[in-house]
Design a protein around this motif. Structure first.
Motif: not given
Length: 219
Positions: A164-178
């Motif tokens: 999961x990324x936010x834009x403006x600026x582009x930043x990695x915020x979260x990841x999920x593993x299933x």
């Protein structure tokens, strides 16, 4: 590659970024239908991830069952990462470019698996690619948030990784593993910083009982 991420937050005996035995599972999802704009966005994300050489952040880890844990993560690409859990949790996880080591304080033992057999490999490899070895099964752009789900090309039914990324600026915020059994683990990042010099000792496994001083405290 088997993308299983096991955690037991009911105790300090948690496992993160480790492989697990395969089991019967449902058919893998089909590849996402990507527009030219989606493809361009994925290329931007790949360039962004490739541009991360060092990173530090706070993390908050949660499972669908309600378990939670917090701590710090250090990243040095390619291949190196360290998860240090907040006290009293003594769990330690680190990648040294070849293996991921996990110290389980309840069992008082260390486990080791090849880095390339874990979901961490996608974020730690160089270069990052959304076409080499992985299939994008979901691309969702909503407001200022982008979600990208990938599975391994060779074993698409072994689990998925969603970033999961936010834009403006582009930043990695979260990841999920299933994992292949449908179990969900979320890791959210905060206080993210880039470009600092990191002590190489952060990514060298040492027996916690042989050396009680945490190398991260020297940062």
């Amino acid at each position: 590659m088997n993308w299983f991420w096991r955690i037991s937050c009911a105790s300090t005996a948690a496992m993160l970024l480790l492989a697990a035995p395969r089991s019967a599972s449902a058919a893998p999802p089909p590849p996402a239908t990507l527009s030219p704009q989606d493809t361009t966005e994925l290329q931007k994300i790949a360039v962004y991830l490739d541009g991360i050489h060092t990173m530090t952040a706070r993390f908050q880890q949660a499972t669908a069952g309600g378990g939670a844990a917090t701590g710090y993560v250090w990243l040095s690409r390619p291949g190196k990462m360290r998860f240090q859990y907040d006290p009293p949790n003594e769990l330690l996880l680190l990648a040294d470019a070849f293996y991921i080591y996990s110290w389980d304080p309840d069992l008082k033992q260390m486990s080791k698996v090849g880095l390339k057999s874990t979901p961490a490999w996608f974020l730690l490899r160089q270069p990052i690619s959304f076409t080499d070895g992985v299939v994008v099964t979901r691309f969702e752009h909503s407001g200022n948030t982008v979600r990208v789900t990938v599975v391994e090309t060779a074993e698409p039914d072994a689990g998925s990784l969603t970033m999961v990324f936010t834009e403006n600026p582009l930043v990695l915020r979260q990841w999920t593993v299933i994992d292949q059994r449908g179990r969900v683990t979320n890791v959210a990042l905060s206080e993210v910083q880039y470009g600092m010099t990191l002590d190489p000792k952060l990514f060298v496994y040492q027996d916690p009982y042989a050396r009680r001083q945490d190398p991260s405290r020297s940062q």
